[in-house]
Write an enzyme that holds these catalytic residues in place. Sequence first.
Site, PDB file in Angstrom:
ATOM      1  N   GLY A  21     -29.609  -6.186 -31.475  1.00 18.81           N
ATOM      2  CA  GLY A  21     -28.326  -5.195 -31.715  1.00 18.81           C
ATOM      3  C   GLY A  21     -27.447  -6.013 -32.619  1.00 18.81           C
ATOM      4  NE  ARG A  25     -28.322 -11.499 -29.696  1.00 22.04           N
ATOM      5  CZ  ARG A  25     -28.126 -10.565 -28.890  1.00 22.04           C
ATOM      6  NH1 ARG A  25     -29.268  -9.593 -28.771  1.00 22.04           N
ATOM      7  NH2 ARG A  25     -26.997 -10.123 -28.491  1.00 22.04           N
ATOM      8  NE  ARG A  44     -23.276   2.221 -43.761  1.00 24.93           N
ATOM      9  CZ  ARG A  44     -22.593   3.114 -43.502  1.00 24.93           C
ATOM     10  NH1 ARG A  44     -21.721   2.805 -42.397  1.00 24.93           N
ATOM     11  NH2 ARG A  44     -22.371   4.063 -44.079  1.00 24.93           N
ATOM     12  NE  ARG A  88     -32.211  -2.929 -26.919  1.00 21.43           N
ATOM     13  CZ  ARG A  88     -30.995  -3.406 -27.143  1.00 21.43           C
ATOM     14  NH1 ARG A  88     -31.012  -4.020 -28.268  1.00 21.43           N
ATOM     15  NH2 ARG A  88     -30.323  -3.315 -26.276  1.00 21.43           N
ATOM     16  CB  SER A  91     -27.501  -8.422 -23.940  1.00 22.92           C
ATOM     17  OG  SER A  91     -26.538  -7.289 -24.944  1.00 22.92           O
ATOM     18  CG  ASP A 205     -22.906  -7.161 -18.253  1.00 18.90           C
ATOM     19  OD1 ASP A 205     -22.646  -6.150 -17.727  1.00 18.90           O
ATOM     20  OD2 ASP A 205     -23.609  -7.064 -19.582  1.00 18.90           O
ATOM     21  NE  ARG A 218     -21.906  -9.946 -23.592  1.00 21.94           N
ATOM     22  CZ  ARG A 218     -21.932  -9.050 -22.909  1.00 21.94           C
ATOM     23  NH1 ARG A 218     -22.619  -8.023 -23.645  1.00 21.94           N
ATOM     24  NH2 ARG A 218     -21.295  -8.894 -21.987  1.00 21.94           N
TER      25      ARG A 218
END
Length: 238
Positions: A21, A25, A44, A88, A91, A205, A218
Amino acid sequence: MATPHNQAEKGQIAKTVLMPGDPLRAKYIAENFLTEVQQFNEVRNMYGYTGMYQSREVSVMGSGMGMPSMGIYSYELYTKYDVERIIRIGSAGALSDDIALMDIVAAIGTCTDSNYASQYGLPGTFAPTADFGLLKITDRIAQEKNLSLKVGNIVSSDIFYNEDNSVNDRWKKMNVLAVDMEAAALYMNAARCGKKALCLLTISDHLYRHESLTAMQRQNSFQEMMTLALDTAAACEA
């Protein structure tokens, strides 16, 4: 052929794309795991890179947060850039009592509260599922690496701050393992386009134990999931 969201030309993106996402990363993976890296997108600030991993061409690109964003980027990759597989790597918040921080979950299927499937005009409820071939390869590699891979159902939600405080309890009763915000749209796009998808999630989490990782953890500390996905991508290109 560039799109409004991706400046890449055809041929610059590999057949297998890893999609975190967080675009940072994607940058981290490109800088730390790939060689001969070429950046193909920065529109973007949704960074995309193609490089080599174990002598196989692999791409990595951010998807952004939520199903609308994942829906745009994955659809364009499948239909405009001839991508065959998207993994994908995200997290998730854990629901199950049997899951701990940093555990890796493979989503065999995903429930959702999203209206994404309404566009297809189906006469019932569509069940978004992973590609079994990708899941089978990933499970084999996880066993070879002695990684504990939790395989089961997740829920992809459109809502991060929900007015209804009981929703997690109700999903948990159905043995749903964890919550993300993107996988259902990815799986539906893959199904509609006749392509392949898999969602791997590192637990960041726990929604019942009030435990969580920091934003920096993360971004940078999901190496086991990253290498598992990269090894799967390399195996698909073998």
